[in-house]
Design a protein around this motif. Structure first.
Motif, short mmCIF file in Angstrom:
data_model
loop_
_atom_site.label_atom_id
_atom_site.label_comp_id
_atom_site.label_asym_id
_atom_site.label_seq_id
_atom_site.Cartn_x
_atom_site.Cartn_y
_atom_site.Cartn_z
N THR A 9 0.85 -1.20 0.00
CA THR A 9 0.00 0.00 0.00
C THR A 9 0.88 1.24 0.00
OG1 THR A 9 -1.84 -1.11 1.06
CG2 THR A 9 -1.74 1.26 1.34
N ILE A 10 0.81 1.99 -1.09
CA ILE A 10 1.64 3.19 -1.22
C ILE A 10 0.80 4.38 -0.75
CG2 ILE A 10 2.89 4.66 -2.84
CD1 ILE A 10 3.53 2.05 -4.37
N GLY A 11 1.32 5.06 0.27
CA GLY A 11 0.53 6.03 1.01
C GLY A 11 0.02 5.33 2.25
N GLY A 12 0.85 4.41 2.77
CA GLY A 12 0.45 3.56 3.89
C GLY A 12 0.21 4.32 5.19
N GLY A 13 0.75 5.54 5.29
CA GLY A 13 0.53 6.35 6.50
C GLY A 13 -0.79 7.10 6.48
N SER A 14 -1.64 6.80 5.49
CA SER A 14 -2.93 7.49 5.37
C SER A 14 -3.87 7.09 6.51
CB SER A 14 -3.58 7.10 4.04
OG SER A 14 -4.98 7.28 4.09
N SER A 15 -4.75 8.03 6.88
CA SER A 15 -5.71 7.72 7.95
C SER A 15 -6.71 6.65 7.50
CB SER A 15 -6.46 8.99 8.38
OG SER A 15 -7.16 9.54 7.28
N TYR A 16 -6.76 6.33 6.19
CA TYR A 16 -7.68 5.30 5.70
C TYR A 16 -7.14 3.87 5.87
CZ TYR A 16 -10.30 8.95 3.24
OH TYR A 16 -11.05 10.05 2.93
N THR A 17 -5.83 3.75 6.11
CA THR A 17 -5.22 2.42 6.12
C THR A 17 -5.87 1.44 7.10
OG1 THR A 17 -3.15 3.36 5.32
CG2 THR A 17 -3.00 1.19 6.35
N PRO A 18 -6.26 1.87 8.32
CA PRO A 18 -6.90 0.91 9.23
C PRO A 18 -8.16 0.29 8.61
CG PRO A 18 -6.25 2.87 10.44
CD PRO A 18 -6.02 3.17 8.99
N GLU A 19 -8.86 1.05 7.78
CA GLU A 19 -10.06 0.51 7.14
C GLU A 19 -9.67 -0.55 6.11
OE1 GLU A 19 -13.79 2.84 6.09
OE2 GLU A 19 -12.88 2.47 4.14
N LEU A 20 -8.59 -0.28 5.38
CA LEU A 20 -8.10 -1.25 4.39
C LEU A 20 -7.74 -2.55 5.10
CD1 LEU A 20 -7.28 -1.52 1.35
CD2 LEU A 20 -4.97 -0.91 2.06
N LEU A 21 -7.01 -2.42 6.20
CA LEU A 21 -6.60 -3.61 6.96
C LEU A 21 -7.83 -4.35 7.50
CD1 LEU A 21 -4.41 -5.40 8.20
CD2 LEU A 21 -4.45 -3.92 10.20
N GLU A 22 -8.80 -3.60 8.01
CA GLU A 22 -10.03 -4.22 8.51
C GLU A 22 -10.67 -5.06 7.40
OE1 GLU A 22 -13.71 -2.42 10.97
OE2 GLU A 22 -13.75 -1.89 8.86
N GLY A 23 -10.65 -4.51 6.18
CA GLY A 23 -11.21 -5.23 5.03
C GLY A 23 -10.47 -6.54 4.77
N PHE A 24 -9.14 -6.50 4.88
CA PHE A 24 -8.36 -7.72 4.65
C PHE A 24 -8.61 -8.74 5.76
CE2 PHE A 24 -5.17 -5.02 2.13
CZ PHE A 24 -5.72 -5.41 0.92
N ILE A 25 -8.70 -8.25 7.01
CA ILE A 25 -8.93 -9.16 8.15
C ILE A 25 -10.29 -9.86 7.98
CG2 ILE A 25 -9.44 -9.21 10.63
CD1 ILE A 25 -7.24 -7.03 10.98
N LYS A 26 -11.30 -9.05 7.61
CA LYS A 26 -12.67 -9.55 7.45
C LYS A 26 -12.75 -10.64 6.38
CE LYS A 26 -15.68 -6.40 5.95
NZ LYS A 26 -16.25 -5.04 5.95
N ARG A 27 -11.88 -10.52 5.35
CA ARG A 27 -11.95 -11.47 4.23
C ARG A 27 -10.84 -12.52 4.28
NH1 ARG A 27 -13.27 -6.50 2.89
NH2 ARG A 27 -15.13 -6.11 1.62
N TYR A 28 -10.17 -12.62 5.42
CA TYR A 28 -8.96 -13.46 5.48
C TYR A 28 -9.23 -14.90 5.03
CZ TYR A 28 -4.40 -15.19 6.69
OH TYR A 28 -3.14 -15.74 6.60
N HIS A 29 -10.42 -15.41 5.31
CA HIS A 29 -10.75 -16.80 4.97
C HIS A 29 -10.70 -17.06 3.46
CE1 HIS A 29 -14.42 -14.46 4.77
NE2 HIS A 29 -14.92 -15.36 3.95
N GLU A 30 -10.96 -16.00 2.63
CA GLU A 30 -10.89 -16.23 1.18
C GLU A 30 -9.79 -15.42 0.51
OE1 GLU A 30 -14.47 -15.10 -0.86
OE2 GLU A 30 -14.80 -13.35 0.41
#
Length: 448
Positions: A9-30
């Motif tokens: 993720t380029i621009g990883g220090g963005s305030s949006y990054t926690p949401e991106l990570l939440e999305g990956f965590i939520k979908r980790y099974h697939e």
């Protein structure tokens, strides 16, 4: 795909990054992301450190075997990447403030994706995206680049027009917001199948049909929006003015909220001028929200995405990005609303345009939805005008020529005087000199 699934993720220090990570965590099974690399620039080091620490806490709490790395070295991060997401802001929020305040000081809309402000955000962003693409082509040529840096339409147009890179998809949260609005007002559940015919350009999309479980429910939706019983604004950063009933019924389309800048220019400008004279601009509101967010993020006990993040205008961007990555990775052939060239699929616009529309997404990227082969003739004039502006803007970003900037400004329907275009071009180029390295010769001339 390898066993290792690496996202950068380029621009990883963005305030949006926690949401991106939440999305990956939520979908980790697939979508089992094994490595998430957060990349930023020196100016963003402090924010990157805070975000990285929060992300590590979130991963630990979720108990998923994902490693989160942080670095200022983009080339190091890109080794063996499968997906690269770009969410950067060249010049950070201070530059955005100039994009808003300078046009407003001359009586023009100041907005980060439209008009003069949008143009200059594009001029700063496009060369940086091109540099990232050069690195990707060299280091991880099979990676997909998922861009949600604004102005997403202009950036996508520039990439497909001026580079040979083809694994690039532009993502926006506006269609996601519109979809959530439709799901809400039609009271749909997860069991319902929803398909939306959405078309146009980034921040200039229209919905022409909404199909639920195989049946169109567009008429009742349009009726609700037109009569004012429903408001269709899903975006935090645009004043909530309803479109007039006459406009909605005569278009027989649902416009996204950014179309207020074209159909309600006078009102939107009046609101923004009022804010400006009180000393405010949207960028300042965002800086305040961002400051509060980072204070929250610093809390060592915080290990989830805080609700306050939704106060930012780009909420749900990252959900859209995660879904796009998921669809490609798992070859899902599911429906998404993205920016890509249509390659002649639409029969009444030039074949080489990049557009935002309903697409099916899978291993080979985005394919325009078979149901959508024609853009509604009623709004083609407006779409042509803005596409002309985007094409001129992408040329200006690459060439660094004053006249190319002037052309783009004069083609924007939000600029009403060729003389003002010259004043705006001059002031904005000088204000952003630091972030426009390929305008060095132009800057020298302007300073003489």
């Amino acid at each position: 795909m390898s066993q290792k699934l690496k996202v950068v993720t380029i621009g990883g220090g963005s305030s949006y990054t926690p949401e991106l990570l939440e999305g990956f965590i939520k979908r980790y099974h697939e979508l089992p992301v094994t490595e998430l690399w957060l990349v930023d620039v020196e100016e963003g080091q402090e924010k990157l450190d805070i975000i990285h620490a929060l992300c590590e806490r979130m991963v630990k709490k979720a108990g998923v075997p994902m490693k989160v790395f942080k670095t200022l070295n983009r080339r190091e991060a890109l080794q063996d990447a499968d997906f690269v997401t770009t969410q950067l802001r060249v010049g950070q929020l201070k530059a955005r403030e100039q994009d808003e305040r300078i046009p407003l000081s001359h009586g023009y809309l100041g907005q980060e994706t439209n008009g003069a402000g949008g143009l200059f955000k594009g001029l700063r962003t496009i060369p940086v995206i091109f540099d990232i693409i050069k690195d990707v082509e060299e280091i991880c040529p099979n990676a997909w680049v998922i861009n949600f840096t604004n102005p997403a339409g202009m950036v996508t147009e520039a990439v497909y027009r001026h580079t040979g890179f083809r694994r690039f998809i532009g993502v926006c949260n506006i269609p996601v917001g519109m979809k959530m609005f439709i799901t809400d007002v039609l009271q749909l559940t997860a069991q319902d199948s929803l398909s939306i015919d959405l078309f146009g350009l980034n921040h200039m999309v229209f919905i022409r049909d909404v199909v639920v479980n195989g049946e169109s429910r567009f008429a009742e939706l349009l009726d609700g929006v037109a009569s004012g019983t429903l408001t269709a604004n899903s975006v935090k950063n645009i004043f909530d003015l309803p479109f007039s009933e006459g406009l909605i019924r005569s278009l027989n389309l649902l416009p996204c909220s950014y179309l207020l800048y074209y159909f309600k220019q006078k009102e939107m400008l009046a609101i923004e001028m009022g804010e400006y004279y009180k000393g405010g601009a949207r960028a300042q509101v965002v800086q305040k929200v961002e400051k509060q967010l980072f204070e929250l993020y610093k809390n060592p006990d915080l290990n989830v995405k805080p609700k306050e993040l939704e106060q930012r205008g780009g909420a749900y961007y990252s959900d859209a990005a995660c879904e796009v990555i998921n669809a490609i990775y798992n070859d899902k052939q599911t429906e998404h609303y993205v920016n890509v060239p249509h390659h002649g699929h639409i029969d009444n616009i030039p074949a080489d345009w990049a557009v935002e529309m309903t697409c099916l997404l899978g291993r080979d990227g985005a394919k325009p939805h078979p149901r959508l082969t024609h853009f509604d003739d009623k709004v083609l004039g407006l779409i042509h005008t803005i596409k002309g502006f985007e094409i001129a803007a992408s040329r200006a970003a690459i060439g660094g020529e004053f006249n190319d900037v002037l052309l783009a400004l004069n083609l924007s329907p939000l600029i009403h005087s060729d003389r003002d275009a010259e004043v705006l071009a001059r002031e904005l180029i000088l204000a952003h000199e630091k972030w426009l390295p390929n305008f060095a010769a132009t800057v020298e001339k302007l300073k003489q």
